[in-house]
Design a protein around this motif. Sequence first.
Motif, PDB file in Angstrom:
ATOM      1  N   ASN A  13       0.825  -1.201   0.000  1.00  0.00           N
ATOM      2  CA  ASN A  13       0.000   0.000   0.000  1.00  0.00           C
ATOM      3  C   ASN A  13       0.866   1.259   0.000  1.00  0.00           C
ATOM      4  O   ASN A  13       1.718   1.431   0.872  1.00  0.00           O
ATOM      5  CB  ASN A  13      -0.916   0.003   1.230  1.00  0.00           C
ATOM      6  N   GLU A  14       0.641   2.132  -0.976  1.00  0.00           N
ATOM      7  CA  GLU A  14       1.304   3.434  -1.075  1.00  0.00           C
ATOM      8  C   GLU A  14       2.814   3.342  -0.815  1.00  0.00           C
ATOM      9  O   GLU A  14       3.328   3.927   0.136  1.00  0.00           O
ATOM     10  CB  GLU A  14       0.649   4.443  -0.137  1.00  0.00           C
ATOM     11  N   PRO A  15       3.529   2.621  -1.647  1.00  0.00           N
ATOM     12  CA  PRO A  15       4.972   2.454  -1.411  1.00  0.00           C
ATOM     13  C   PRO A  15       5.730   3.776  -1.435  1.00  0.00           C
ATOM     14  O   PRO A  15       5.524   4.604  -2.331  1.00  0.00           O
ATOM     15  CB  PRO A  15       5.415   1.547  -2.569  1.00  0.00           C
ATOM     16  N   LEU A  16       6.566   3.954  -0.452  1.00  0.00           N
ATOM     17  CA  LEU A  16       7.418   5.142  -0.408  1.00  0.00           C
ATOM     18  C   LEU A  16       8.722   4.856  -1.137  1.00  0.00           C
ATOM     19  O   LEU A  16       9.182   3.723  -1.203  1.00  0.00           O
ATOM     20  CB  LEU A  16       7.719   5.545   1.033  1.00  0.00           C
ATOM     21  N   ALA A  17       9.303   5.911  -1.686  1.00  0.00           N
ATOM     22  CA  ALA A  17      10.600   5.813  -2.365  1.00  0.00           C
ATOM     23  C   ALA A  17      11.090   7.229  -2.589  1.00  0.00           C
ATOM     24  O   ALA A  17      10.350   8.194  -2.394  1.00  0.00           O
ATOM     25  CB  ALA A  17      10.476   5.078  -3.694  1.00  0.00           C
ATOM     26  N   GLY A  18      12.324   7.376  -3.008  1.00  0.00           N
ATOM     27  CA  GLY A  18      12.845   8.686  -3.352  1.00  0.00           C
ATOM     28  C   GLY A  18      12.079   9.279  -4.523  1.00  0.00           C
ATOM     29  O   GLY A  18      11.284   8.599  -5.180  1.00  0.00           O
ATOM     30  N   GLY A  19      12.329  10.548  -4.819  1.00  0.00           N
ATOM     31  CA  GLY A  19      11.539  11.265  -5.809  1.00  0.00           C
ATOM     32  C   GLY A  19      11.979  11.132  -7.251  1.00  0.00           C
ATOM     33  O   GLY A  19      11.502  11.870  -8.100  1.00  0.00           O
ATOM     34  N   SER A  20      12.841  10.200  -7.568  1.00  0.00           N
ATOM     35  CA  SER A  20      13.327  10.067  -8.941  1.00  0.00           C
ATOM     36  C   SER A  20      12.581   8.960  -9.680  1.00  0.00           C
ATOM     37  O   SER A  20      11.974   8.087  -9.063  1.00  0.00           O
ATOM     38  CB  SER A  20      14.818   9.746  -8.942  1.00  0.00           C
ATOM     39  N   GLN A  21      12.680   8.991 -11.010  1.00  0.00           N
ATOM     40  CA  GLN A  21      12.080   7.923 -11.806  1.00  0.00           C
ATOM     41  C   GLN A  21      12.769   6.593 -11.535  1.00  0.00           C
ATOM     42  O   GLN A  21      12.130   5.539 -11.521  1.00  0.00           O
ATOM     43  CB  GLN A  21      12.159   8.261 -13.297  1.00  0.00           C
ATOM     44  N   ALA A  22      14.072   6.638 -11.279  1.00  0.00           N
ATOM     45  CA  ALA A  22      14.804   5.409 -10.952  1.00  0.00           C
ATOM     46  C   ALA A  22      14.255   4.772  -9.681  1.00  0.00           C
ATOM     47  O   ALA A  22      14.156   3.544  -9.579  1.00  0.00           O
ATOM     48  CB  ALA A  22      16.294   5.708 -10.801  1.00  0.00           C
ATOM     49  N   GLY A  46      -0.761   8.461  -4.910  1.00  0.00           N
ATOM     50  CA  GLY A  46      -1.007   9.143  -6.179  1.00  0.00           C
ATOM     51  C   GLY A  46      -0.255   8.553  -7.346  1.00  0.00           C
ATOM     52  O   GLY A  46      -0.258   9.130  -8.437  1.00  0.00           O
ATOM     53  N   ASP A  47       0.394   7.420  -7.135  1.00  0.00           N
ATOM     54  CA  ASP A  47       1.154   6.758  -8.202  1.00  0.00           C
ATOM     55  C   ASP A  47       2.124   7.714  -8.892  1.00  0.00           C
ATOM     56  O   ASP A  47       2.202   7.779 -10.130  1.00  0.00           O
ATOM     57  CB  ASP A  47       0.209   6.130  -9.244  1.00  0.00           C
ATOM     58  N   LEU A  48       2.866   8.461  -8.102  1.00  0.00           N
ATOM     59  CA  LEU A  48       3.843   9.394  -8.657  1.00  0.00           C
ATOM     60  C   LEU A  48       4.883   8.631  -9.464  1.00  0.00           C
ATOM     61  O   LEU A  48       5.324   7.555  -9.079  1.00  0.00           O
ATOM     62  CB  LEU A  48       4.511  10.194  -7.537  1.00  0.00           C
ATOM     63  N   GLY A  49       5.252   9.191 -10.593  1.00  0.00           N
ATOM     64  CA  GLY A  49       6.199   8.526 -11.478  1.00  0.00           C
ATOM     65  C   GLY A  49       5.558   7.544 -12.432  1.00  0.00           C
ATOM     66  O   GLY A  49       6.236   6.920 -13.244  1.00  0.00           O
ATOM     67  N   LEU A  50       4.242   7.415 -12.361  1.00  0.00           N
ATOM     68  CA  LEU A  50       3.534   6.443 -13.194  1.00  0.00           C
ATOM     69  C   LEU A  50       3.630   6.777 -14.674  1.00  0.00           C
ATOM     70  O   LEU A  50       3.713   5.884 -15.520  1.00  0.00           O
ATOM     71  CB  LEU A  50       2.064   6.385 -12.769  1.00  0.00           C
TER      72      LEU A  50
END
Length: 200
Positions: free
Chosen positions: A62-71, A104-108
Motif C-alpha cells: 500500500n502506497e509504497p514510499l521511495a525517493g523522488g526520482s524515476q529510478a 497518487g502513483d507518482l512517477g507512473l
Amino acid sequence: IPAWFYTNVHPDEFPPTHHGMIKAFEAFYTDPQAVTLYSALAREVATSFAGDANVVGYEVLNEPLAGGSQAAVDRVLRFEATIRQAFAAVDPQRTVFVMARTGGDLGLLDASFRPFGGLGHLALDYHAYSTGRRGTGLTFDGLTWTPTWNATHMQIVHRYRGTEAAQQAVLLTPIRKANDLRIPLLVGEWGDLRGTTGGS
C-alpha cells in the motif's frame, strides 16, 4: 517496512527520521533477504486466501514510499514484479494490484512495466484525494505534486472549491497509463475530510 527488516536484517542502520525511513524503503526494495522474506509472506497470504471466493486479489504494498526520482519508482515496480510472481505461484488466477510511488502513483507517467512480463491478472491501484482546484495537480513529469502536497490533497482543506475538470485532469494520468497497458484501474481509496463544506 516490517520491524524485522530494521531489527534483524539491518539493525541500527536506519535512523528514526523521515530521511532514515526513506532510506529504509529504498534498501528494502533491493535487499535480497528482504525480497526473499517478503516473497515468502506473499506465498503464505495467497495460500491462506486462494480458496476464498470473496477475495478479488492481492495488493503488493500500500502506497509504497521511495525517493523522488524515476529510478526510485522503477525500483519499486521491479520489487512488485517479483512479489507478484510469488502470489501467482500459489494463486495464478487472482489479480495482483500494484502502485507506483505513494497513493497518487507518482512517477507512473514514465514508469516501465517491463519487469512484470505478461500483464494478465495485473491491475493498477490509485488513491484519489485531489482538491480539484485550478492550478493544482501533478508536475509535467508526474513525479510530484504542484504547487505542494497540501494544496492538492483533501486531507488539508476544509472547504471544497474544486472543479470536475480539474479532478479529471489529475485522474487522466492513471487512466491513460492503465489504458496504454490494457490493464484494469482500481481507485482503491477516495474521499475528503468529514464535514468538508462543499464536498460530496
